[in-house]
Design a protein around this motif. Structure first.
Motif, PDB file in Angstrom:
ATOM      1  N   LEU A 467       0.831  -1.205   0.000  1.00 56.79           N
ATOM      2  CA  LEU A 467       0.000   0.000   0.000  1.00 56.79           C
ATOM      3  C   LEU A 467       0.865   1.256   0.000  1.00 56.79           C
ATOM      4  N   VAL A 468       1.944   1.247   0.789  1.00 54.92           N
ATOM      5  CA  VAL A 468       2.833   2.409   0.823  1.00 54.92           C
ATOM      6  C   VAL A 468       3.410   2.685  -0.560  1.00 54.92           C
ATOM      7  N   GLU A 469       3.811   1.616  -1.282  1.00 49.27           N
ATOM      8  CA  GLU A 469       4.343   1.776  -2.638  1.00 49.27           C
ATOM      9  C   GLU A 469       3.290   2.395  -3.561  1.00 49.27           C
ATOM     10  N   LYS A 470       2.047   1.926  -3.440  1.00 45.86           N
ATOM     11  CA  LYS A 470       0.986   2.441  -4.302  1.00 45.86           C
ATOM     12  C   LYS A 470       0.647   3.891  -3.946  1.00 45.86           C
ATOM     13  N   MET A 471       0.736   4.241  -2.667  1.00 44.12           N
ATOM     14  CA  MET A 471       0.507   5.631  -2.268  1.00 44.12           C
ATOM     15  C   MET A 471       1.554   6.550  -2.889  1.00 44.12           C
ATOM     16  N   ARG A 472       2.804   6.086  -2.924  1.00 48.49           N
ATOM     17  CA  ARG A 472       3.848   6.877  -3.577  1.00 48.49           C
ATOM     18  C   ARG A 472       3.552   7.007  -5.062  1.00 48.49           C
ATOM     19  N   LYS A 473       3.098   5.919  -5.657  1.00 49.78           N
ATOM     20  CA  LYS A 473       2.798   5.899  -7.091  1.00 49.78           C
ATOM     21  C   LYS A 473       1.735   6.937  -7.457  1.00 49.78           C
ATOM     22  N   TYR A 474       0.700   7.053  -6.620  1.00 48.50           N
ATOM     23  CA  TYR A 474      -0.394   7.966  -6.910  1.00 48.50           C
ATOM     24  C   TYR A 474      -0.259   9.315  -6.224  1.00 48.50           C
ATOM     25  N   GLY A 475       0.861   9.527  -5.538  1.00 49.26           N
ATOM     26  CA  GLY A 475       1.096  10.813  -4.886  1.00 49.26           C
ATOM     27  C   GLY A 475       0.170  11.074  -3.716  1.00 49.26           C
ATOM     28  N   LEU A 476      -0.241  10.011  -3.038  1.00 54.13           N
ATOM     29  CA  LEU A 476      -1.137  10.145  -1.886  1.00 54.13           C
ATOM     30  C   LEU A 476      -0.315  10.316  -0.628  1.00 54.13           C
ATOM     31  N   GLN A 477      -0.713  11.239   0.223  1.00 51.31           N
ATOM     32  CA  GLN A 477       0.039  11.534   1.428  1.00 51.31           C
ATOM     33  C   GLN A 477      -0.662  10.960   2.649  1.00 51.31           C
ATOM     34  N   ARG A 478       0.160  10.563   3.649  1.00 50.70           N
ATOM     35  CA  ARG A 478      -0.408  10.132   4.928  1.00 50.70           C
ATOM     36  C   ARG A 478      -0.801  11.351   5.731  1.00 50.70           C
ATOM     37  N   VAL A 479      -1.769  11.197   6.616  1.00 48.77           N
ATOM     38  CA  VAL A 479      -2.099  12.294   7.504  1.00 48.77           C
ATOM     39  C   VAL A 479      -1.138  12.277   8.666  1.00 48.77           C
ATOM     40  N   ALA A 480      -1.036  13.393   9.388  1.00 48.77           N
ATOM     41  CA  ALA A 480      -0.092  13.492  10.509  1.00 48.77           C
ATOM     42  C   ALA A 480      -0.374  12.395  11.532  1.00 48.77           C
ATOM     43  N   ASN A 481       0.736  11.839  12.053  1.00 46.17           N
ATOM     44  CA  ASN A 481       0.705  10.811  13.097  1.00 46.17           C
ATOM     45  C   ASN A 481       0.130   9.493  12.625  1.00 46.17           C
ATOM     46  N   ALA A 482      -0.129   9.344  11.295  1.00 47.03           N
ATOM     47  CA  ALA A 482      -0.594   8.059  10.807  1.00 47.03           C
ATOM     48  C   ALA A 482       0.574   7.118  10.673  1.00 47.03           C
ATOM     49  N   SER A 483       0.297   5.836  10.776  1.00 49.68           N
ATOM     50  CA  SER A 483       1.400   4.867  10.686  1.00 49.68           C
ATOM     51  C   SER A 483       1.161   3.903   9.556  1.00 49.68           C
TER      52      SER A 483
END
Length: 483
Positions: A467-483
């Motif tokens: 999921l982290v790789e796919k978030m980078r792929k689509y330029g999606l950011q985590r919210v603060a303090n998310a893990s």
């Protein structure tokens, strides 16, 4: 499928058969490798830059294939790997000239191995990789934890500040120290390591500062200590937490005054060294227990770097495995490959021995399966204990998946989303549609999970690292303090 493509390079497919080209493009589309150029023959290739790898397909006979291979090697000066799609086994002569062979349609497992071999080609044949890049490869990984370590090294390396490296045994503290030295202005001078816990207390002073002839029983000649040997360079004090209190007092004086004397001498010698210390102990607890001097701690702890345990960066295990295997191959000790399921099992293990334990396991597997492929059942029992292949999402398994299976899955997803088994009259850009669908579902899962990546991954039935790789792929950011 993860493959680090070289910037501005594409895949070159040399095949005069248009139907064969379509098959190859379909295969690489599913592997998310869509930068492809086609040519009828090597002679008709018009691209200026070297491709990432070259694909030759459906050779009529081996003589013709050999000519194609030789033409590719001549054109690119043996600088690019070659994959061959062949309907029958090839001779050893051909196998020796190419990187890997594939059949139509290749299993996902075989395709992954072939692309991994392409990556190995570059790591083994690159003459441009500098010593610094080699050192940083020892700190490979995409996790936030190891990325922070690399950033800290870059920030402090060019200074003369004392550095204290903290972390469990086997996490790679000496690797960090060597990186700090190599990237400092002292890199042309010695890097001298000392394991403070491995030297008897009564010999440690002489080991660090040297001694004069006759200074004590057995001192039949004068001898330089580690401080003198490291002159102008870096002194690495490993396991500083194991240093006796009496020796801590003497070390503190040297750090403060920048001079020392050999045992049995009153002549002062300049301590022209940069000090890097490391320990697996919690020094603040050691201070409260009276086993470590607080003033020495603050002298050493000018710039702390904390090494994460391997269990905190399991997403780095595939890259670490690549690195360890490459080292074995470069030392002519053979090779070994691990299936995706085997890697997934290793990512579920706790790794009390950290990277050192992983390194030992790779060497053990190399001995047990020389030049072979290791699956889950081949791993020692403790590394596969509790591992359930059925719990691993389909995208990460490799035992029976092939591209036809993936096509059926894609078709099923489209039918579920559109509610229509018939292709729209105007047609559809399937790839763009699926990318949009995937991005939207990831966004929804993240929103419903309040930005907690681990929870979103559970909703999507995929591993967190995927999921982290796919978030980078689509330029999606985590919210603060998310893990």
């Amino acid at each position: 499928m993860s493959l680090d493509l070289v910037k501005d390079k594409s895949i070159l497919v040399i095949d005069p058969d248009s139907e064969s080209r379509i098959k190859i493009k379909t295969i690489f589309d599913f592997a998310e490798l869509d930068s492809i150029n086609f040519a009828d023959t090597v002679e008709t290739v018009s691209q200026k830059e070297d491709p990432y790898f070259v694909v030759l397909s459906n050779p009529d006979d081996e003589k013709k294939l050999l000519k194609q291979i030789e033409a590719v090697q001549l054109k690119y000066n043996n600088r690019v790997p070659i994959l061959v799609f062949a309907d029958k086994p090839l001779s050893e002569k051909v196998d020796a000239l190419i990187t890997d062979t594939l059949v139509f349609p290749p299993t996902l497992k075989k395709l992954r191995i072939a692309l991994q071999n392409v990556k190995m080609f570059y790591l083994q044949h690159s003459s441009e990789e500098s010593a610094s890049e080699m050192l940083f490869r020892s700190l490979v990984g995409v996790s936030d934890a190891i990325s922070r370590v690399r950033k800290l090294i870059e920030q402090v390396a060019t200074t003369d500040a004392n550095v204290l490296i903290l972390g469990d045994s086997g996490t790679g503290k000496e690797v960090v120290a060597r990186n700090l030295h190599y990237h400092s202005d002292r890199k042309d001078k010695p890097f001298v390591p000392v394991n403070c816990g491995a030297i008897p207390p009564d010999l440690l002073e002489s080991e660090l500062f040297g001694h004069e002839k006759g200074a004590f029983t057995g001192a039949i000649t004068a001898r330089q200590g580690r401080f003198e040997l490291a002159k102008g360079g870096t002194l690495f004090l490993d396991e500083i937490g194991d240093m006796p209190l009496a020796m801590q007092v003497k070390l503190l004086r040297v750090i403060q005054e920048r001079v020392f004397e050999r045992v049995g001498s009153n002549k002062s010698i300049e301590a022209d060294v940069r000090i890097i210390a490391a320990t697996h102990r919690n020094l603040e607890n050691e201070i409260s227990e009276g086993r470590f001097r607080e003033d020495l701690f603050y002298r050493l702890n000018v710039f702390p770097i904390e090494m994460p345990s391997l269990s905190e960066r399991t997403e780095d295990i595939p890259l670490l495995l690549d690195e360890l295997i490459i080292r074995l191959e470069n030392s002519k000790r053979g090779s070994v490959r691990l299936t995706t399921d085997a890697v997934a099992a290793l990512q579920q293990y706790e790794w009390p021995g950290n990277v050192r334990e992983l390194s030992n396991l790779v060497e053990r597997l190399l001995i047990m399966f020389p030049n072979g492929v290791v699956d889950v059942q081949d791993l020692p029992e403790k590394y596969r204990k509790g591992f359930d292949v059925s719990k691993i999402p389909a995208e990460t398994t490799s035992s029976s998946d092939d591209l036809h299976t993936q096509q059926r899955v894609v078709s099923h997803i489209v039918n579920q989303v559109t509610g229509d088994d018939v292709l729209p009259k105007e047609g559809i850009d399937l790839k763009a549609h699926l990318l949009t669908l995937e991005s939207n579902l990831i966004k929804q899962a993240l929103e419903e999970s309040n930005g907690v990546v681990a929870h979103a991954a559970q909703k999507l039935n995929m591993r967190r690292t995927t999921l982290v790789e796919k978030m980078r792929k689509y330029g999606l950011q985590r919210v603060a303090n998310a893990s």
